[in-house]
Every structure is written in C-alpha cells, then in structure tokens.
Write a protein that holds these residues in place. Structure first.
Motif, PDB file in Angstrom:
ATOM      1  N   SER A  71       0.849  -1.194   0.000  1.00 40.53           N
ATOM      2  CA  SER A  71       0.000   0.000   0.000  1.00 40.53           C
ATOM      3  C   SER A  71       0.880   1.237   0.000  1.00 40.53           C
ATOM      4  N   ARG A  72       0.262   2.402  -0.213  1.00 41.29           N
ATOM      5  CA  ARG A  72       1.043   3.633  -0.182  1.00 41.29           C
ATOM      6  C   ARG A  72       0.221   4.744   0.448  1.00 41.29           C
ATOM      7  N   LEU A  73       0.943   5.726   0.973  1.00 43.14           N
ATOM      8  CA  LEU A  73       0.315   6.867   1.619  1.00 43.14           C
ATOM      9  C   LEU A  73       0.832   8.123   0.932  1.00 43.14           C
ATOM     10  N   PHE A  74      -0.084   8.850   0.277  1.00 43.43           N
ATOM     11  CA  PHE A  74       0.303  10.050  -0.461  1.00 43.43           C
ATOM     12  C   PHE A  74       0.964  11.086   0.436  1.00 43.43           C
ATOM     13  N   ALA A  75       0.387  11.272   1.600  1.00 46.94           N
ATOM     14  CA  ALA A  75       0.752  12.419   2.429  1.00 46.94           C
ATOM     15  C   ALA A  75       2.238  12.461   2.773  1.00 46.94           C
ATOM     16  N   ASN A  76       2.817  11.300   3.069  1.00 41.25           N
ATOM     17  CA  ASN A  76       4.225  11.323   3.466  1.00 41.25           C
ATOM     18  C   ASN A  76       5.093  10.473   2.549  1.00 41.25           C
ATOM     19  N   HIS A  77       4.607  10.223   1.332  1.00 35.44           N
ATOM     20  CA  HIS A  77       5.410   9.556   0.290  1.00 35.44           C
ATOM     21  C   HIS A  77       5.972   8.226   0.775  1.00 35.44           C
ATOM     22  N   THR A  78       5.151   7.443   1.416  1.00 31.84           N
ATOM     23  CA  THR A  78       5.594   6.200   2.020  1.00 31.84           C
ATOM     24  C   THR A  78       4.864   5.016   1.417  1.00 31.84           C
ATOM     25  N   THR A  79       5.625   3.961   1.205  1.00 28.62           N
ATOM     26  CA  THR A  79       5.086   2.697   0.719  1.00 28.62           C
ATOM     27  C   THR A  79       5.228   1.661   1.824  1.00 28.62           C
TER      28      THR A  79
END
Length: 125
Positions: A71-79
């Motif tokens: 999965s990924r999280l846009f807010a902190n550029h994390t996968t």
C-alpha cells in the motif's frame, strides 16, 4: 535524486506479522511504480510486490499473494508492505524500489532505478 529508506524489519516467529515501510526523500508522482523485492542468503533478488502510485492497485508474486499487502500513503510519500502468516522461507533482506519509467515487466530488477538499503526480516520456526 530520489532516496528510499526502509524500516520495520526484525525477528518474528513463524505465523507472525511485520509491517515494512519505505520512506521517499521527495514527493512521489503519479507515474511512479513502487515495489518490494527480497534477497535471501545465496539467492538472487526476487520480486515481491509492486504498486503504481496513481492507481494504488497491488500486484504480487505468487508466494506473496494472500499473505502480503502493498500500500502507499500520499501524504508522506511512504510505501508499506504488510506481511502476515510469515514463514521461515520469508527470511531475507527486503528492498524498496522505485521506477519512473514505463516498463513492460515491473517484476524485473532492471525496471527500477532507485533502491533502498534494505531491511532484514528473519522468521524463526
């Protein structure tokens, strides 16, 4: 240049879970594909899972299907890579990778220009 930093590895018993994170040093754009690979001692680095940043749809190696979730999280550029039902055979160094190019086969190492330093995952029996 984009830098990737993995975290979350460790020692876990068979059947347990771990969640790996991959933090990018800068914003990830929609044309990127993020991926996880792994390399066990004495073996080649192999594809685990990938996720196009724009769609967020995960694609998995056969051994990861049903047990791992990318999965990924846009807010902190994390996968992320959530790993459940871990087995001793999952023991490896896990690497995060990023591709900003179109590639026919994103399971290939050559598709990725950016790599993290890796995080060790050890599963005991």
């Amino acid at each position: 240049q984009l830098q990737l930093v993995e975290s979350g590895g460790g020692l876990v018993k068979a059947g347990g879970s771990l969640r790996l994170s991959c933090a990018a040093s800068e914003r990830i754009f929609g044309d990127y594909t993020m991926a996880w690979f792994r390399q066990a001692p004495g073996k080649d680095r192999e594809f685990v899972a990938r996720i196009p940043w724009s769609s967020g749809v995960g694609y998995y190696a056969d051994f990861a299907e049903g047990r791992f979730t990318i999965s990924r999280l846009f807010a902190n550029h994390t996968t992320f890579l959530q790993m459940n039902s871990l087995k001793p055979d999952d023991t490896a160094v896990y690497y995060c990778a990023a591709s900003d190019r179109w590639w026919r086969d994103y399971s290939r190492l050559a598709a990725y220009d950016y790599w993290g330093q890796g995080t060790q995952v050890t599963v005991s029996s």
